[in-house]
Write a protein that holds these residues in place. Sequence first.
Motif, PDB file in Angstrom:
ATOM      1  N   TYR A  30       0.846  -1.197   0.000  1.00  0.00           N
ATOM      2  CA  TYR A  30       0.000   0.000   0.000  1.00  0.00           C
ATOM      3  C   TYR A  30       0.876   1.239   0.000  1.00  0.00           C
ATOM      4  O   TYR A  30       1.685   1.450   0.906  1.00  0.00           O
ATOM      5  CB  TYR A  30      -0.873  -0.009   1.246  1.00  0.00           C
ATOM      6  CG  TYR A  30      -2.074   0.927   1.245  1.00  0.00           C
ATOM      7  CD1 TYR A  30      -2.488   1.616   0.105  1.00  0.00           C
ATOM      8  CD2 TYR A  30      -2.807   1.124   2.410  1.00  0.00           C
ATOM      9  CE1 TYR A  30      -3.591   2.449   0.129  1.00  0.00           C
ATOM     10  CE2 TYR A  30      -3.928   1.956   2.448  1.00  0.00           C
ATOM     11  CZ  TYR A  30      -4.307   2.614   1.302  1.00  0.00           C
ATOM     12  OH  TYR A  30      -5.403   3.445   1.334  1.00  0.00           O
ATOM     13  N   TRP A 209      -0.978 -11.601  -9.361  1.00  0.00           N
ATOM     14  CA  TRP A 209      -2.170 -11.205 -10.121  1.00  0.00           C
ATOM     15  C   TRP A 209      -2.273 -12.006 -11.411  1.00  0.00           C
ATOM     16  O   TRP A 209      -3.337 -12.533 -11.742  1.00  0.00           O
ATOM     17  CB  TRP A 209      -2.115  -9.709 -10.420  1.00  0.00           C
ATOM     18  CG  TRP A 209      -3.195  -9.188 -11.306  1.00  0.00           C
ATOM     19  CD1 TRP A 209      -4.540  -9.152 -11.044  1.00  0.00           C
ATOM     20  CD2 TRP A 209      -3.030  -8.599 -12.606  1.00  0.00           C
ATOM     21  NE1 TRP A 209      -5.220  -8.583 -12.088  1.00  0.00           N
ATOM     22  CE2 TRP A 209      -4.324  -8.226 -13.067  1.00  0.00           C
ATOM     23  CE3 TRP A 209      -1.920  -8.333 -13.418  1.00  0.00           C
ATOM     24  CZ2 TRP A 209      -4.529  -7.614 -14.302  1.00  0.00           C
ATOM     25  CZ3 TRP A 209      -2.126  -7.717 -14.643  1.00  0.00           C
ATOM     26  CH2 TRP A 209      -3.415  -7.375 -15.080  1.00  0.00           C
ATOM     27  N   ASN A 235      -9.827  -5.603  -9.874  1.00  0.00           N
ATOM     28  CA  ASN A 235      -9.063  -6.833 -10.071  1.00  0.00           C
ATOM     29  C   ASN A 235      -8.768  -7.124 -11.535  1.00  0.00           C
ATOM     30  O   ASN A 235      -7.829  -7.858 -11.859  1.00  0.00           O
ATOM     31  CB  ASN A 235      -9.800  -8.021  -9.461  1.00  0.00           C
ATOM     32  CG  ASN A 235      -9.719  -8.044  -7.945  1.00  0.00           C
ATOM     33  OD1 ASN A 235      -9.064  -7.200  -7.338  1.00  0.00           O
ATOM     34  ND2 ASN A 235     -10.392  -8.996  -7.334  1.00  0.00           N
ATOM     35  N   SER A 239      -2.493  -3.030 -11.983  1.00  0.00           N
ATOM     36  CA  SER A 239      -2.063  -2.021 -11.026  1.00  0.00           C
ATOM     37  C   SER A 239      -0.549  -1.861 -11.080  1.00  0.00           C
ATOM     38  O   SER A 239       0.177  -2.820 -11.366  1.00  0.00           O
ATOM     39  CB  SER A 239      -2.492  -2.431  -9.609  1.00  0.00           C
ATOM     40  OG  SER A 239      -1.948  -1.545  -8.653  1.00  0.00           O
ATOM     41  N   ASP A 241       0.941  -1.258  -8.373  1.00  0.00           N
ATOM     42  CA  ASP A 241       1.275  -1.857  -7.067  1.00  0.00           C
ATOM     43  C   ASP A 241       1.186  -3.363  -7.223  1.00  0.00           C
ATOM     44  O   ASP A 241       0.102  -3.915  -7.467  1.00  0.00           O
ATOM     45  CB  ASP A 241       0.307  -1.355  -5.998  1.00  0.00           C
ATOM     46  CG  ASP A 241       0.364   0.157  -5.863  1.00  0.00           C
ATOM     47  OD1 ASP A 241       1.381   0.658  -5.359  1.00  0.00           O
ATOM     48  OD2 ASP A 241      -0.606   0.831  -6.282  1.00  0.00           O
ATOM     49  N   LYS A 242       2.314  -4.048  -7.083  1.00  0.00           N
ATOM     50  CA  LYS A 242       2.399  -5.445  -7.493  1.00  0.00           C
ATOM     51  C   LYS A 242       2.906  -6.345  -6.366  1.00  0.00           C
ATOM     52  O   LYS A 242       3.641  -5.904  -5.473  1.00  0.00           O
ATOM     53  CB  LYS A 242       3.315  -5.584  -8.715  1.00  0.00           C
ATOM     54  CG  LYS A 242       2.796  -4.810  -9.927  1.00  0.00           C
ATOM     55  CD  LYS A 242       3.650  -5.018 -11.156  1.00  0.00           C
ATOM     56  CE  LYS A 242       3.107  -4.223 -12.341  1.00  0.00           C
ATOM     57  NZ  LYS A 242       1.759  -4.644 -12.763  1.00  0.00           N
ATOM     58  N   TYR A 258      -6.489 -12.898  -4.377  1.00  0.00           N
ATOM     59  CA  TYR A 258      -5.879 -11.641  -4.810  1.00  0.00           C
ATOM     60  C   TYR A 258      -6.972 -10.591  -4.819  1.00  0.00           C
ATOM     61  O   TYR A 258      -8.073 -10.839  -5.335  1.00  0.00           O
ATOM     62  CB  TYR A 258      -5.273 -11.777  -6.210  1.00  0.00           C
ATOM     63  CG  TYR A 258      -4.845 -10.450  -6.815  1.00  0.00           C
ATOM     64  CD1 TYR A 258      -3.540  -9.992  -6.651  1.00  0.00           C
ATOM     65  CD2 TYR A 258      -5.748  -9.659  -7.528  1.00  0.00           C
ATOM     66  CE1 TYR A 258      -3.154  -8.762  -7.184  1.00  0.00           C
ATOM     67  CE2 TYR A 258      -5.366  -8.435  -8.061  1.00  0.00           C
ATOM     68  CZ  TYR A 258      -4.071  -7.993  -7.884  1.00  0.00           C
ATOM     69  OH  TYR A 258      -3.694  -6.788  -8.415  1.00  0.00           O
ATOM     70  N   GLN A 259      -6.682  -9.413  -4.257  1.00  0.00           N
ATOM     71  CA  GLN A 259      -7.689  -8.364  -4.225  1.00  0.00           C
ATOM     72  C   GLN A 259      -7.062  -6.981  -4.371  1.00  0.00           C
ATOM     73  O   GLN A 259      -6.083  -6.666  -3.689  1.00  0.00           O
ATOM     74  CB  GLN A 259      -8.472  -8.379  -2.898  1.00  0.00           C
ATOM     75  CG  GLN A 259      -9.352  -9.583  -2.687  1.00  0.00           C
ATOM     76  CD  GLN A 259     -10.513  -9.661  -3.656  1.00  0.00           C
ATOM     77  OE1 GLN A 259     -11.032  -8.630  -4.102  1.00  0.00           O
ATOM     78  NE2 GLN A 259     -10.921 -10.865  -4.001  1.00  0.00           N
ATOM     79  N   VAL A 260      -7.599  -6.192  -5.275  1.00  0.00           N
ATOM     80  CA  VAL A 260      -7.423  -4.746  -5.202  1.00  0.00           C
ATOM     81  C   VAL A 260      -8.457  -4.265  -4.190  1.00  0.00           C
ATOM     82  O   VAL A 260      -9.660  -4.464  -4.377  1.00  0.00           O
ATOM     83  CB  VAL A 260      -7.643  -4.080  -6.570  1.00  0.00           C
ATOM     84  CG1 VAL A 260      -7.615  -2.562  -6.432  1.00  0.00           C
ATOM     85  CG2 VAL A 260      -6.591  -4.541  -7.561  1.00  0.00           C
ATOM     86  N   VAL A 279      -3.227  -3.394  -2.474  1.00  0.00           N
ATOM     87  CA  VAL A 279      -3.345  -4.701  -3.127  1.00  0.00           C
ATOM     88  C   VAL A 279      -2.974  -5.772  -2.113  1.00  0.00           C
ATOM     89  O   VAL A 279      -1.947  -5.655  -1.415  1.00  0.00           O
ATOM     90  CB  VAL A 279      -2.437  -4.794  -4.365  1.00  0.00           C
ATOM     91  CG1 VAL A 279      -2.469  -6.197  -4.960  1.00  0.00           C
ATOM     92  CG2 VAL A 279      -2.860  -3.770  -5.411  1.00  0.00           C
TER      93      VAL A 279
END
Length: 289
Positions: A30, A209, A235, A239, A241-242, A258-260, A279
């Motif tokens: 984050y 992801w 999702n 992103s 952000d990985k 896996y979640q955004v 993420v």
Amino acid sequence: MKNKLIAVDFPNEEQTEDNLLQGKISILTYNIAGLPQGISAAKMPRKVSIAEIGEKVHRFDIVNVQEDFNYNTSFYSKNEHPYRTDTKGKIPVGDGLNTLSKFPIISYKRIPWRHCSGPDCWTVKGFTYSQIQLANKVVVDVYNVHANSSDNGRAARARRENIRQLANYILEHSENRPLIVMGDFNAHYAFKKDNLHEFLVTTGLTDGWVQYYRKGVFPEVIPKFLAQHMLSLNNDTESLDKIFFRNGDKLKFNPIDYQVELDYFRNADGYALSDHLAVSMQFEWIWEE
């Protein structure tokens, strides 16, 4: 601070053989938008919002944050993770990187980038390397990353060098070891000037992801790529952000979610607490002798 070790206390209770051999972990990356109020891109008041983020991240076992610059005291004020790295400081001396964990952090290092461009040179950005003990003799290497931003030619060139520097460090310090690498890469598979595929091939990492949510299918390169607004992602969208992971010789990971995080990191009025969406992933892990 670059080679600072984190003092930890190990639990005294005996662990069963089952606990030693398998378990579950939840992880989060984050970018918390901790630049000073007035220059931060986030809309909500930073001190209050970051304190709320610090409280909310407790549901996750291992947390990497970026841009934890000027409000670290607020960030930690309501946080209950037993293991947290010491802040390196505000801008311009800080790197904004911190790791919080429910498991002991047994070593920690900060490594600055050798290349930067534009505003990214105003503070000491880079990556961190930690070792986190999930159970007796079960240790995973965890990297926290904040790469050079922007997609102009000079910025993209600096970011490619950032990612190569990170890959070389992983090859030197984490050979054959289980890995979790997560953070704000500021990079996309869809952008032809980024080198994420090169990074995966060099390190043997897997994109969580891509593997879990897209069943191994990478996004295609978009000739005239334009990144989406960071708060408009879900999702299905890539992103910057990985979360990457790699099995070790004995420690194996199985991704189960896996979640955004679209809704969780919002205030009472429904506004996002940062200018990024966090993420998260969940893994089952097993230790095989």
